[in-house]
Write a protein that holds these residues in place. Structure first.
Motif, PDB file in Angstrom:
ATOM      1  N   THR A 145       0.675  -1.007   0.111  1.00  0.00           N
ATOM      2  CA  THR A 145       0.027  -0.107  -0.088  1.00  0.00           C
ATOM      3  C   THR A 145       0.855   1.298   0.160  1.00  0.00           C
ATOM      4  OG1 THR A 145      -1.610  -1.191   1.278  1.00  0.00           O
ATOM      5  CG2 THR A 145      -1.907   1.098   1.348  1.00  0.00           C
ATOM      6  N   MET A 146       1.848   1.364   0.794  1.00  0.00           N
ATOM      7  CA  MET A 146       2.430   2.456   0.900  1.00  0.00           C
ATOM      8  C   MET A 146       3.519   2.869  -0.169  1.00  0.00           C
ATOM      9  SD  MET A 146       1.776   3.608   4.043  1.00  0.00           S
ATOM     10  CE  MET A 146       2.691   4.595   5.031  1.00  0.00           C
ATOM     11  N   TYR A 147       3.642   1.899  -1.049  1.00  0.00           N
ATOM     12  CA  TYR A 147       4.478   1.846  -2.414  1.00  0.00           C
ATOM     13  C   TYR A 147       3.605   2.073  -3.573  1.00  0.00           C
ATOM     14  CZ  TYR A 147       8.143   0.312   0.728  1.00  0.00           C
ATOM     15  OH  TYR A 147       9.235   0.382   1.707  1.00  0.00           O
ATOM     16  N   LEU A 199      -1.701   6.363  -4.711  1.00  0.00           N
ATOM     17  CA  LEU A 199      -2.292   6.927  -3.524  1.00  0.00           C
ATOM     18  C   LEU A 199      -2.953   8.087  -3.623  1.00  0.00           C
ATOM     19  CD1 LEU A 199       0.494   5.658  -1.129  1.00  0.00           C
ATOM     20  CD2 LEU A 199      -1.894   4.998  -1.199  1.00  0.00           C
ATOM     21  N   ARG A 200      -2.527   9.009  -4.371  1.00  0.00           N
ATOM     22  CA  ARG A 200      -3.189  10.387  -4.451  1.00  0.00           C
ATOM     23  C   ARG A 200      -4.463  10.345  -5.316  1.00  0.00           C
ATOM     24  NH1 ARG A 200       1.889  14.215  -4.567  1.00  0.00           N
ATOM     25  NH2 ARG A 200       2.938  13.216  -2.970  1.00  0.00           N
ATOM     26  N   ALA A 208      -6.945   7.778   1.577  1.00  0.00           N
ATOM     27  CA  ALA A 208      -5.626   6.879   2.362  1.00  0.00           C
ATOM     28  C   ALA A 208      -6.249   5.511   2.692  1.00  0.00           C
ATOM     29  CB  ALA A 208      -5.235   7.628   3.433  1.00  0.00           C
ATOM     30  N   ARG A 209      -5.650   4.590   2.061  1.00  0.00           N
ATOM     31  CA  ARG A 209      -6.058   3.168   2.229  1.00  0.00           C
ATOM     32  C   ARG A 209      -5.709   2.740   3.398  1.00  0.00           C
ATOM     33  NH1 ARG A 209      -6.525   0.790  -3.063  1.00  0.00           N
ATOM     34  NH2 ARG A 209      -6.275   2.592  -4.680  1.00  0.00           N
ATOM     35  N   PRO A 210      -6.455   1.423   4.399  1.00  0.00           N
ATOM     36  CA  PRO A 210      -5.942   0.947   5.402  1.00  0.00           C
ATOM     37  C   PRO A 210      -4.779   0.025   4.846  1.00  0.00           C
ATOM     38  CG  PRO A 210      -8.303   0.183   4.837  1.00  0.00           C
ATOM     39  CD  PRO A 210      -8.005   1.101   3.807  1.00  0.00           C
ATOM     40  N   LEU A 211      -3.902  -0.302   5.734  1.00  0.00           N
ATOM     41  CA  LEU A 211      -2.571  -1.173   5.317  1.00  0.00           C
ATOM     42  C   LEU A 211      -2.990  -2.712   5.346  1.00  0.00           C
ATOM     43  CD1 LEU A 211       0.138   0.861   6.997  1.00  0.00           C
ATOM     44  CD2 LEU A 211      -0.967   1.208   4.878  1.00  0.00           C
ATOM     45  N   GLY A 212      -2.320  -3.360   4.674  1.00  0.00           N
ATOM     46  CA  GLY A 212      -2.309  -4.918   4.725  1.00  0.00           C
ATOM     47  C   GLY A 212      -1.250  -5.302   5.828  1.00  0.00           C
ATOM     48  N   LYS A 213      -1.102  -6.871   5.818  1.00  0.00           N
ATOM     49  CA  LYS A 213      -0.206  -7.055   6.799  1.00  0.00           C
ATOM     50  C   LYS A 213       1.165  -7.458   6.231  1.00  0.00           C
ATOM     51  CE  LYS A 213      -0.480  -9.666  10.812  1.00  0.00           C
ATOM     52  NZ  LYS A 213      -0.496  -8.291  11.508  1.00  0.00           N
ATOM     53  N   THR A 214       2.241  -7.013   6.726  1.00  0.00           N
ATOM     54  CA  THR A 214       3.757  -7.748   6.110  1.00  0.00           C
ATOM     55  C   THR A 214       4.210  -8.183   7.244  1.00  0.00           C
ATOM     56  OG1 THR A 214       3.940  -5.473   5.050  1.00  0.00           O
ATOM     57  CG2 THR A 214       6.012  -6.602   5.583  1.00  0.00           C
ATOM     58  N   GLY A 269      12.782  -4.110  -2.133  1.00  0.00           N
ATOM     59  CA  GLY A 269      14.239  -3.373  -1.858  1.00  0.00           C
ATOM     60  C   GLY A 269      14.447  -2.864  -0.611  1.00  0.00           C
ATOM     61  N   ASP A 270      13.320  -2.399  -0.132  1.00  0.00           N
ATOM     62  CA  ASP A 270      13.462  -1.755   1.156  1.00  0.00           C
ATOM     63  C   ASP A 270      13.672  -2.964   2.575  1.00  0.00           C
ATOM     64  OD1 ASP A 270      13.546   0.599   0.206  1.00  0.00           O
ATOM     65  OD2 ASP A 270      11.766   1.309   0.929  1.00  0.00           O
ATOM     66  N   ILE A 271      13.441  -4.170   2.244  1.00  0.00           N
ATOM     67  CA  ILE A 271      13.448  -5.396   3.221  1.00  0.00           C
ATOM     68  C   ILE A 271      14.790  -5.845   3.003  1.00  0.00           C
ATOM     69  CG2 ILE A 271      12.478  -7.223   4.028  1.00  0.00           C
ATOM     70  CD1 ILE A 271       9.720  -6.161   3.248  1.00  0.00           C
TER      71      ILE A 271
END
Lengths: 186, 304
Positions: free
Chosen positions: A75-77, A81-82, A86-92, A125-127
């Motif tokens: 979601t955050m990527y 988004l705009r 704003a959407r609720p987040l899923g589970k990471t 890439g961020d993980i």
């Protein structure tokens, strides 16, 4: 979102078809990765995560390999988004061993524009830094907007862009099916 | 949600959405790359008319972890000290294109006024003795993290209620989320309207402690006191301070909270503050995640 009344849902895959497709994908993953010894399955919430767990079960069944399985929320990527509230987040949920040096198989239910997968690659890439990233999808419905393709496909489903593909899984929806909803006017 | 000005404006669903979002975002702080691209190109202005270290740094860290551009503005040494009004400052920010303005102000109601003058979202980071909603959210988040729930928890908020924006925001938010709040303070440190708040009031800390799941100690705000509210610091500490003996009256799972900054030896003894059942340090970390969640939910979507 289009909210269409009187849409006719046509089932294109039933429970046994989904079962067979996942079984084949699990075999293909084992074949392509030579025993899946360094594979991590990461599903994209919500239904991709469920599918990743089903694939892990099958891989364990066939060859006794316990493949680490988790989920990665994108979601955050997202690049849209705009375009909405704003959407609720899923589970990471990244497995304890991480993804560095592993072959990550991303799992999603439907491959469409490819934008979700693009976002997932950024999130990965961020993980960490996987050795390779592959993509498994239950349904490939075409209409790609980015240079992305799947390594494992359950079913190639020719669709019109206005149609909607809905994947139902028993863990979430009470039954297994893939339905095609006829063109809703925007 | 457009602004976050009062904890009382949040519905139960909205409050839970912020807490759930924060729970997912907490994982970002555990990664080696503690950054998300979500607010790239958005501008967050920290507008601080009052001194603050942890809240300002916390908001700054939260905005930066979401890749927003942060402009810090503190009243000291700015055009405000030359006599500029809040409205003119707001119009300046507006011209800079702020998507969110985080404001701390000594006057209760300043964020509310500001919200009428700017197009971006306003986040209240503490206004006078009125409210501090993100503090209440991070307190609720810390409670849920330690105790697994908020609904049905018995929470005692102890100390200087009169000058505390933290207490008011916590009472409003916690009652929305189903906790039972008891305020404990000497009568002189309770606001006159307290009987209309959704909570109970007690003057006797020793009677309340054994029944509490959470004890939140507040700082005695000597800088806001222009009259004698209690005979001496020592007497206050003896009747309302949380020391080792009082701490022993709590049941085994109860936790101790403090919004900081602490006056060790006054409202809380050093031994209690440093005990494993105190959440004081994790409250700071949780502050960043909760503020990330609030910023994301307010300005992460389309511009309204």
């Amino acid at each position: 979102m289009t909210h269409a009344r009187n849409q006719v849902a046509r089932a294109v895959l039933e429970g046994p078809d989904i079962h067979r497709a996942l079984t084949r994908i699990a075999h293909e993953i084992l074949e392509r990765t030579r025993g899946a010894s360094d594979v991590v399955l990461l599903g994209i919430p919500t239904r991709g995560a469920t599918l990743a767990h089903r694939l892990a079960e099958r891989v364990a069944q066939f060859e006794g390999v316990k493949v680490p399985v988790g989920s990665i929320d994108i979601t955050m990527y997202r690049d849209d988004l705009r375009l909405g509230p704003a959407r609720p987040l899923g589970k990471t949920d990244v497995p304890a061993g991480g993804i560095d040096g592993k072959t990550v198989v991303l799992v999603d239910d439907v491959l469409f524009s490819g934008r979700t997968v693009r976002a997932a690659l950024d999130a990965l890439g961020d993980i960490g830094r996987p050795k390779a990233v592959q993509l498994a999808t239950l349904v490939d419905r075409g209409h790609r907007e980015l240079p992305i393709r799947a390594d494992y496909v359950g079913k190639n489903l020719p669709t019109a862009k206005s149609e909607k593909v809905k994947v139902l899984l028993s863990e979430i929806d009470g039954r297994d099916a893939v339905e095609l909803l006829k063109g809703a006017e925007k | 949600m457009k602004h976050l000005i009062s904890a009382g404006d949040l519905s139960r669903d909205e409050a839970l959405l912020i807490l759930d979002t924060a729970e997912e975002l907490a994982r970002v702080s555990e990664r080696s790359i503690k950054k998300l691209p979500t607010l790239r190109g958005r501008t967050v202005v920290n507008l601080f008319f009052e001194d603050s270290t942890r809240t300002r740094i916390s908001f700054e860290a939260a905005a930066k972890r979401l890749s927003a551009d942060v402009i810090n503005f503190s009243a000291k040494g700015s055009s405000v000290s030359k006599g500029e009004s809040l409205k003119d400052t707001a119009l300046t920010l507006e011209a800079m294109g702020a998507d969110a303005v985080v404001i701390r102000h000594g006057a209760s109601g300043a964020p509310h006024r500001l919200a009428n003058w700017v197009r971006g979202s306003v986040l209240n980071a503490g206004d006078g003795t009125h409210e501090h909603p993100t503090q209440a959210l991070l307190d609720a988040f810390s409670m849920r993290q330690r105790l697994g729930r908020i609904d049905g928890l018995k929470v005692a908020i102890v100390g200087d209620i009169l000058h505390s924006r933290v207490a008011r925001s916590n009472v409003l938010l916690l009652s929305t989320l189903g906790a039972e709040v008891t305020l404990v303070a000497p009568p002189t440190l309770l606001p006159v309207s307290v009987e209309r708040w959704p909570c109970q009031v007690s003057y006797d800390l020793d009677a309340v402690l054994p029944k509490s799941d959470v004890v939140m100690m507040l700082r005695v705000q000597l800088e806001r006191m222009n009259a004698a509210y209690f005979p001496s610091a020592r007497e206050y500490s003896r009747r309302y301070g949380l020391d080792r003996d009082r701490f022993a009256k709590l049941h085994d799972d109860a936790i101790v909270m403090h919004p900081g900054p602490m006056n060790r030896g006054m409202e809380i003894s050093a031994e209690v503050a440093d005990s494993p059942r105190s959440t004081i340090v994790e409250q700071v970390g949780n502050g960043v995640t909760v503020r990330m969640a609030a910023l994301y939910l307010l300005i992460g979507g389309e511009n309204q």
